[in-house]
Design an enzyme around this catalytic site. Structure first.
Site, PDB file in Angstrom:
ATOM      1  N   HIS A 109      -9.689   1.287   5.337  1.00 29.60           N
ATOM      2  CA  HIS A 109      -8.251   1.904   5.510  1.00 29.60           C
ATOM      3  C   HIS A 109      -8.718   2.218   7.178  1.00 29.60           C
ATOM      4  O   HIS A 109      -9.194   3.417   7.430  1.00 29.60           O
ATOM      5  CB  HIS A 109      -6.969   2.303   5.283  1.00 29.60           C
ATOM      6  CG  HIS A 109      -6.155   2.188   5.663  1.00 29.60           C
ATOM      7  ND1 HIS A 109      -4.977   2.776   6.539  1.00 29.60           N
ATOM      8  CD2 HIS A 109      -4.986   1.274   5.152  1.00 29.60           C
ATOM      9  CE1 HIS A 109      -4.017   2.746   6.888  1.00 29.60           C
ATOM     10  NE2 HIS A 109      -3.930   1.245   5.735  1.00 29.60           N
ATOM     11  N   ASN A 114       0.800  -1.072  -0.238  1.00 27.34           N
ATOM     12  CA  ASN A 114      -0.207   0.341   0.129  1.00 27.34           C
ATOM     13  C   ASN A 114       0.966   1.521  -0.230  1.00 27.34           C
ATOM     14  O   ASN A 114       1.618   1.797   1.130  1.00 27.34           O
ATOM     15  CB  ASN A 114      -1.144  -0.089   1.546  1.00 27.34           C
ATOM     16  CG  ASN A 114      -2.316   1.400   1.565  1.00 27.34           C
ATOM     17  OD1 ASN A 114      -1.785   1.825   0.467  1.00 27.34           O
ATOM     18  ND2 ASN A 114      -2.659   1.348   2.203  1.00 27.34           N
ATOM     19  N   TRP A 115       1.041   1.734  -1.460  1.00 26.56           N
ATOM     20  CA  TRP A 115       1.904   3.065  -1.031  1.00 26.56           C
ATOM     21  C   TRP A 115       1.507   3.842  -0.904  1.00 26.56           C
ATOM     22  O   TRP A 115       1.931   5.002  -0.625  1.00 26.56           O
ATOM     23  CB  TRP A 115       2.442   3.845  -2.731  1.00 26.56           C
ATOM     24  CG  TRP A 115       2.755   2.251  -3.255  1.00 26.56           C
ATOM     25  CD1 TRP A 115       3.325   0.723  -3.195  1.00 26.56           C
ATOM     26  CD2 TRP A 115       3.620   2.376  -4.716  1.00 26.56           C
ATOM     27  NE1 TRP A 115       4.158   0.525  -4.262  1.00 26.56           N
ATOM     28  CE2 TRP A 115       4.270   1.279  -5.047  1.00 26.56           C
ATOM     29  CE3 TRP A 115       3.931   3.049  -5.771  1.00 26.56           C
ATOM     30  CZ2 TRP A 115       5.185   0.714  -6.314  1.00 26.56           C
ATOM     31  CZ3 TRP A 115       4.441   3.084  -7.165  1.00 26.56           C
ATOM     32  CH2 TRP A 115       4.381   2.028  -7.421  1.00 26.56           C
ATOM     33  N   LYS A 116      -0.109   3.935  -0.438  1.00 24.03           N
ATOM     34  CA  LYS A 116      -0.761   5.499   0.469  1.00 24.03           C
ATOM     35  C   LYS A 116      -0.168   7.010  -0.091  1.00 24.03           C
ATOM     36  O   LYS A 116      -0.339   6.539  -1.398  1.00 24.03           O
ATOM     37  CB  LYS A 116       0.278   5.597   1.876  1.00 24.03           C
ATOM     38  CG  LYS A 116      -0.662   4.262   2.931  1.00 24.03           C
ATOM     39  CD  LYS A 116      -0.042   4.699   4.229  1.00 24.03           C
ATOM     40  CE  LYS A 116       0.009   3.412   4.990  1.00 24.03           C
ATOM     41  NZ  LYS A 116      -0.380   3.654   6.440  1.00 24.03           N
ATOM     42  N   GLY A 172       2.160  -0.997   4.195  1.00 23.88           N
ATOM     43  CA  GLY A 172       2.719   0.179   4.258  1.00 23.88           C
ATOM     44  C   GLY A 172       4.075   1.186   3.306  1.00 23.88           C
ATOM     45  O   GLY A 172       4.616   0.389   2.568  1.00 23.88           O
ATOM     46  N   GLU A 223      -6.505   5.532   8.042  1.00 25.51           N
ATOM     47  CA  GLU A 223      -6.240   5.935   6.660  1.00 25.51           C
ATOM     48  C   GLU A 223      -7.628   6.777   7.174  1.00 25.51           C
ATOM     49  O   GLU A 223      -7.877   7.739   6.439  1.00 25.51           O
ATOM     50  CB  GLU A 223      -5.556   6.064   6.982  1.00 25.51           C
ATOM     51  CG  GLU A 223      -4.130   6.318   7.292  1.00 25.51           C
ATOM     52  CD  GLU A 223      -3.179   5.938   6.792  1.00 25.51           C
ATOM     53  OE1 GLU A 223      -2.569   5.458   5.299  1.00 25.51           O
ATOM     54  OE2 GLU A 223      -1.935   5.030   8.148  1.00 25.51           O
ATOM     55  N   SER A 235       3.527  -2.285  10.389  1.00 29.94           N
ATOM     56  CA  SER A 235       4.748  -2.141  10.477  1.00 29.94           C
ATOM     57  C   SER A 235       5.475  -3.396  10.043  1.00 29.94           C
ATOM     58  O   SER A 235       6.431  -4.154  10.820  1.00 29.94           O
ATOM     59  CB  SER A 235       4.901  -2.189  11.745  1.00 29.94           C
ATOM     60  OG  SER A 235       4.510  -0.593  12.360  1.00 29.94           O
ATOM     61  N   GLU A 285      -5.609  -4.815  11.033  1.00 26.57           N
ATOM     62  CA  GLU A 285      -4.396  -3.448  10.703  1.00 26.57           C
ATOM     63  C   GLU A 285      -4.664  -3.070  12.177  1.00 26.57           C
ATOM     64  O   GLU A 285      -5.109  -1.557  12.702  1.00 26.57           O
ATOM     65  CB  GLU A 285      -4.178  -2.488   9.661  1.00 26.57           C
ATOM     66  CG  GLU A 285      -4.025  -3.409   8.564  1.00 26.57           C
ATOM     67  CD  GLU A 285      -3.578  -1.827   7.477  1.00 26.57           C
ATOM     68  OE1 GLU A 285      -2.480  -2.940   7.069  1.00 26.57           O
ATOM     69  OE2 GLU A 285      -3.818  -1.561   7.026  1.00 26.57           O
ATOM     70  N   GLY A 288       2.958   1.607  11.063  1.00 30.00           N
ATOM     71  CA  GLY A 288       3.415   3.228  10.731  1.00 30.00           C
ATOM     72  C   GLY A 288       4.237   3.414  12.280  1.00 30.00           C
ATOM     73  O   GLY A 288       5.000   4.616  12.465  1.00 30.00           O
TER      74      GLY A 288
HETATM   75  P1  PGA Z   1       2.877   0.625   7.699  1.00 28.06           P
HETATM   76  O1  PGA Z   1       1.214   0.485   7.339  1.00 28.06           O
HETATM   77  O2  PGA Z   1       3.835  -0.889   6.796  1.00 28.06           O
HETATM   78  O3  PGA Z   1       3.727   1.564   7.150  1.00 28.06           O
HETATM   79  O4  PGA Z   1       3.138   0.000   9.246  1.00 28.06           O
HETATM   80  C1  PGA Z   1       0.813  -0.504   7.304  1.00 28.06           C
HETATM   81  C2  PGA Z   1      -1.063   0.261   6.524  1.00 28.06           C
HETATM   82  O5  PGA Z   1      -1.503   0.962   6.770  1.00 28.06           O
HETATM   83  O6  PGA Z   1      -1.505  -0.723   5.857  1.00 28.06           O
END
Ligand code: PGA
Length: 250
Positions: free
Chosen positions: A99, A11-13, A231, A101, A210, A169, A175
Protein backbone atom coordinates in the site's frame (compact mmCIF):
# COMPACT_ATOMS: atom_id res chain seq x y z
CA UNK A 1 -12.57 -16.51 -20.93
CA UNK A 2 -14.58 -16.95 -17.72
CA UNK A 3 -15.96 -13.77 -16.18
CA UNK A 4 -13.82 -12.51 -13.32
CA UNK A 5 -15.62 -12.37 -9.97
CA UNK A 6 -15.98 -8.97 -8.33
CA UNK A 7 -14.11 -8.38 -5.08
CA UNK A 8 -14.91 -5.77 -2.44
CA UNK A 9 -12.22 -5.12 0.18
CA UNK A 10 -12.45 -2.84 3.21
CA UNK A 11 -9.14 -1.51 4.50
CA UNK A 12 -9.74 -0.19 8.02
CA UNK A 13 -6.14 1.08 8.25
CA UNK A 14 -5.24 2.13 11.83
CA UNK A 15 -8.85 2.53 12.95
CA UNK A 16 -11.13 0.68 15.34
CA UNK A 17 -11.18 -0.32 18.96
CA UNK A 18 -12.59 -3.53 20.35
CA UNK A 19 -16.15 -2.27 20.71
CA UNK A 20 -16.41 -0.24 17.51
CA UNK A 21 -14.55 -2.80 15.42
CA UNK A 22 -16.64 -5.73 16.57
CA UNK A 23 -19.87 -3.77 16.08
CA UNK A 24 -18.81 -2.98 12.52
CA UNK A 25 -17.79 -6.58 11.81
CA UNK A 26 -21.00 -8.00 13.30
CA UNK A 27 -23.20 -5.58 11.33
CA UNK A 28 -21.51 -6.65 8.10
CA UNK A 29 -21.65 -10.33 8.96
CA UNK A 30 -25.40 -10.04 9.67
CA UNK A 31 -26.06 -8.19 6.42
CA UNK A 32 -24.01 -10.69 4.42
CA UNK A 33 -25.67 -13.67 6.12
CA UNK A 34 -29.10 -12.31 5.19
CA UNK A 35 -28.02 -12.03 1.53
CA UNK A 36 -26.04 -15.21 1.11
CA UNK A 37 -24.84 -16.68 -1.11
CA UNK A 38 -23.03 -13.54 -2.27
CA UNK A 39 -22.26 -13.30 -5.97
CA UNK A 40 -19.02 -11.44 -5.17
CA UNK A 41 -16.29 -11.76 -2.53
CA UNK A 42 -16.41 -9.47 0.50
CA UNK A 43 -13.27 -8.97 2.61
CA UNK A 44 -12.53 -6.78 5.63
CA UNK A 45 -8.99 -5.94 6.71
CA UNK A 46 -8.98 -4.72 10.31
CA UNK A 47 -5.81 -3.63 12.11
CA UNK A 48 -3.72 -6.49 13.53
CA UNK A 49 -5.03 -5.80 17.04
CA UNK A 50 -8.55 -6.77 15.95
CA UNK A 51 -7.86 -9.71 13.64
CA UNK A 52 -8.70 -12.47 16.05
CA UNK A 53 -11.83 -10.97 17.67
CA UNK A 54 -13.10 -10.01 14.19
CA UNK A 55 -12.30 -13.54 12.94
CA UNK A 56 -14.50 -14.95 15.71
CA UNK A 57 -17.26 -12.43 15.01
CA UNK A 58 -17.54 -13.13 11.26
CA UNK A 59 -17.05 -16.89 11.51
CA UNK A 60 -19.79 -18.73 9.60
CA UNK A 61 -20.73 -15.62 7.60
CA UNK A 62 -19.70 -14.92 3.99
CA UNK A 63 -17.41 -12.07 5.14
CA UNK A 64 -13.74 -12.98 4.66
CA UNK A 65 -10.81 -11.75 6.73
CA UNK A 66 -7.72 -9.98 5.48
CA UNK A 67 -4.70 -8.22 6.98
CA UNK A 68 -2.98 -4.99 5.97
CA UNK A 69 0.64 -6.20 5.79
CA UNK A 70 2.90 -9.12 6.65
CA UNK A 71 6.60 -9.80 7.09
CA UNK A 72 8.59 -11.61 4.41
CA UNK A 73 9.94 -14.20 6.90
CA UNK A 74 7.91 -17.00 8.40
CA UNK A 75 9.10 -16.43 11.98
CA UNK A 76 12.09 -15.09 13.85
CA UNK A 77 13.64 -12.08 15.56
CA UNK A 78 11.56 -9.32 13.93
CA UNK A 79 10.18 -7.19 16.74
CA UNK A 80 6.76 -5.78 15.98
CA UNK A 81 6.20 -7.79 12.80
CA UNK A 82 3.65 -10.46 11.95
CA UNK A 83 4.23 -13.29 9.49
CA UNK A 84 1.88 -14.47 6.76
CA UNK A 85 1.70 -17.84 8.52
CA UNK A 86 0.48 -16.13 11.69
CA UNK A 87 -2.20 -14.33 9.70
CA UNK A 88 -3.35 -17.57 8.09
CA UNK A 89 -3.42 -19.12 11.57
CA UNK A 90 -5.97 -16.49 12.63
CA UNK A 91 -8.21 -17.23 9.67
CA UNK A 92 -6.98 -14.55 7.27
CA UNK A 93 -7.48 -15.36 3.59
CA UNK A 94 -6.10 -12.11 2.16
CA UNK A 95 -3.29 -9.68 2.86
CA UNK A 96 -2.84 -6.19 1.41
CA UNK A 97 0.78 -5.58 0.36
CA UNK A 98 2.68 -2.54 -0.89
CA UNK A 99 0.00 0.00 0.00
CA UNK A 100 1.32 3.50 -0.73
CA UNK A 101 1.08 4.26 3.00
CA UNK A 102 3.66 1.49 3.53
CA UNK A 103 5.77 2.26 0.48
CA UNK A 104 5.96 5.95 1.42
CA UNK A 105 5.62 5.83 5.21
CA UNK A 106 7.88 2.82 5.79
CA UNK A 107 10.19 2.99 2.79
CA UNK A 108 8.96 -0.34 1.41
CA UNK A 109 10.64 -1.19 -1.88
CA UNK A 110 9.28 -3.26 -4.73
CA UNK A 111 11.73 -6.04 -3.85
CA UNK A 112 10.38 -6.14 -0.30
CA UNK A 113 6.81 -6.28 -1.53
CA UNK A 114 7.78 -9.13 -3.89
CA UNK A 115 9.30 -11.10 -0.99
CA UNK A 116 6.09 -10.58 0.99
CA UNK A 117 4.02 -11.84 -1.96
CA UNK A 118 6.04 -15.06 -1.89
CA UNK A 119 5.56 -15.34 1.88
CA UNK A 120 1.83 -14.73 1.53
CA UNK A 121 1.40 -17.38 -1.15
CA UNK A 122 3.45 -19.92 0.83
CA UNK A 123 1.07 -19.35 3.74
CA UNK A 124 -1.97 -19.85 1.48
CA UNK A 125 -3.01 -16.19 1.45
CA UNK A 126 -4.26 -14.20 -1.51
CA UNK A 127 -2.08 -11.12 -1.84
CA UNK A 128 -3.56 -7.76 -2.87
CA UNK A 129 -0.62 -5.81 -4.30
CA UNK A 130 -1.19 -2.05 -4.48
CA UNK A 131 0.33 0.23 -7.10
CA UNK A 132 -0.32 3.85 -8.01
CA UNK A 133 1.25 7.10 -9.10
CA UNK A 134 1.58 10.32 -7.09
CA UNK A 135 0.09 13.61 -8.20
CA UNK A 136 3.51 14.82 -9.41
CA UNK A 137 4.10 11.67 -11.43
CA UNK A 138 0.64 11.98 -12.95
CA UNK A 139 1.13 15.65 -13.82
CA UNK A 140 4.45 14.89 -15.51
CA UNK A 141 2.90 12.13 -17.62
CA UNK A 142 4.72 9.31 -15.83
CA UNK A 143 1.73 7.19 -14.79
CA UNK A 144 2.40 4.35 -17.26
CA UNK A 145 6.09 4.25 -16.46
CA UNK A 146 5.48 4.22 -12.69
CA UNK A 147 2.78 1.53 -12.81
CA UNK A 148 4.89 -0.67 -15.09
CA UNK A 149 7.90 -0.34 -12.78
CA UNK A 150 5.86 -1.01 -9.63
CA UNK A 151 4.18 -4.12 -11.04
CA UNK A 152 7.46 -5.48 -12.39
CA UNK A 153 9.43 -4.89 -9.19
CA UNK A 154 6.67 -5.86 -6.73
CA UNK A 155 6.08 -9.38 -8.05
CA UNK A 156 8.47 -12.28 -7.53
CA UNK A 157 9.65 -14.25 -10.58
CA UNK A 158 7.29 -17.04 -9.64
CA UNK A 159 3.94 -16.60 -7.94
CA UNK A 160 0.57 -18.30 -7.73
CA UNK A 161 -1.61 -16.59 -10.28
CA UNK A 162 -4.82 -17.67 -8.56
CA UNK A 163 -3.61 -16.01 -5.32
CA UNK A 164 -2.74 -12.66 -6.84
CA UNK A 165 -4.90 -9.53 -6.90
CA UNK A 166 -3.67 -6.10 -8.00
CA UNK A 167 -5.19 -2.84 -6.75
CA UNK A 168 -4.64 0.32 -8.76
CA UNK A 169 -4.66 3.09 -6.16
CA UNK A 170 -3.52 6.50 -7.41
CA UNK A 171 -1.85 8.07 -4.36
CA UNK A 172 -3.56 11.41 -5.03
CA UNK A 173 -7.00 9.79 -4.95
CA UNK A 174 -6.55 8.16 -1.54
CA UNK A 175 -8.56 9.95 1.13
CA UNK A 176 -8.87 13.06 -1.04
CA UNK A 177 -12.39 12.74 -2.41
CA UNK A 178 -10.84 12.93 -5.89
CA UNK A 179 -10.85 10.14 -8.45
CA UNK A 180 -9.63 9.54 -11.96
CA UNK A 181 -12.29 9.16 -14.65
CA UNK A 182 -13.45 5.57 -15.05
CA UNK A 183 -11.92 5.64 -18.54
CA UNK A 184 -8.52 6.43 -17.05
CA UNK A 185 -8.81 3.54 -14.58
CA UNK A 186 -9.80 1.30 -17.51
CA UNK A 187 -6.61 2.23 -19.36
CA UNK A 188 -4.38 1.70 -16.31
CA UNK A 189 -6.01 -1.64 -15.47
CA UNK A 190 -5.49 -2.73 -19.08
CA UNK A 191 -1.85 -1.70 -18.81
CA UNK A 192 -1.51 -3.74 -15.60
CA UNK A 193 -2.89 -6.82 -17.41
CA UNK A 194 -0.47 -6.21 -20.27
CA UNK A 195 2.48 -6.02 -17.87
CA UNK A 196 1.27 -9.24 -16.20
CA UNK A 197 1.48 -10.90 -19.61
CA UNK A 198 -0.21 -14.22 -20.31
CA UNK A 199 -1.92 -14.35 -16.89
CA UNK A 200 -3.29 -10.80 -17.10
CA UNK A 201 -6.78 -11.84 -18.10
CA UNK A 202 -7.34 -14.05 -15.04
CA UNK A 203 -5.94 -11.75 -12.33
CA UNK A 204 -8.48 -9.53 -10.57
CA UNK A 205 -7.47 -5.88 -10.90
CA UNK A 206 -9.23 -3.55 -8.48
CA UNK A 207 -9.50 0.22 -8.12
CA UNK A 208 -8.97 2.08 -4.83
CA UNK A 209 -9.06 5.76 -3.82
CA UNK A 210 -12.06 7.66 -2.42
CA UNK A 211 -14.51 4.90 -3.31
CA UNK A 212 -17.92 5.78 -1.84
CA UNK A 213 -21.53 4.58 -2.21
CA UNK A 214 -22.24 7.31 -4.77
CA UNK A 215 -19.37 6.44 -7.14
CA UNK A 216 -19.12 2.65 -6.68
CA UNK A 217 -21.60 1.59 -9.33
CA UNK A 218 -19.80 3.20 -12.25
CA UNK A 219 -16.62 1.41 -11.15
CA UNK A 220 -18.26 -2.03 -10.95
CA UNK A 221 -19.95 -1.43 -14.31
CA UNK A 222 -16.55 -1.22 -16.02
CA UNK A 223 -15.46 -4.74 -17.05
CA UNK A 224 -11.75 -3.89 -16.58
CA UNK A 225 -12.40 -3.06 -12.89
CA UNK A 226 -12.88 -6.27 -10.92
CA UNK A 227 -13.75 -4.60 -7.65
CA UNK A 228 -12.74 -1.96 -5.16
CA UNK A 229 -10.38 -1.41 -2.25
CA UNK A 230 -12.17 0.92 0.15
CA UNK A 231 -10.56 2.90 2.97
CA UNK A 232 -12.57 5.53 4.86
CA UNK A 233 -15.96 4.40 3.55
CA UNK A 234 -15.37 0.88 4.88
CA UNK A 235 -15.55 2.16 8.47
CA UNK A 236 -19.31 2.58 8.33
CA UNK A 237 -21.30 -0.63 7.92
CA UNK A 238 -24.24 0.91 6.04
CA UNK A 239 -21.94 2.82 3.69
CA UNK A 240 -19.67 -0.14 3.05
CA UNK A 241 -22.63 -2.44 2.54
CA UNK A 242 -24.13 0.06 0.07
CA UNK A 243 -20.87 -0.15 -1.92
CA UNK A 244 -20.71 -3.95 -1.71
CA UNK A 245 -24.29 -4.35 -2.82
CA UNK A 246 -23.51 -2.52 -6.05
CA UNK A 247 -21.14 -5.39 -6.90
CA UNK A 248 -24.12 -7.76 -6.91
CA UNK A 249 -25.46 -6.06 -10.02
CA UNK A 250 -22.42 -6.93 -12.19
P1 PGA B 1 -9.79 5.76 0.79
O1 PGA B 1 -8.53 4.79 0.93
O2 PGA B 1 -10.94 4.92 0.31
O3 PGA B 1 -9.99 6.33 2.14
O4 PGA B 1 -9.42 6.80 -0.24
C1 PGA B 1 -8.29 3.75 0.02
C2 PGA B 1 -7.04 3.00 0.38
O5 PGA B 1 -6.05 3.62 0.80
O6 PGA B 1 -7.00 1.77 0.26
Amino acid sequence: MAKRRKLVVGNWKMNGRLTSGLTLAKDLADKALAERPLSYDLVICPPASLLWPVAETIMGSPVLLGAQDCHRANHGAYTGDISAGMLADLGCRYVILGHSERRNGHGETGAEVAAKVTAGHLAGLTTIVCVGETQDQRMSGKTEEVITEQITSSLPDKYQVSSLVIAYEPVWAIGSGEQPEVGVVRQVNKLIRKVLGSVGEVVQVLYGGSVAPQNAESLFAEPEIDGVLVGAASLNSDGFWAIAEKARLY
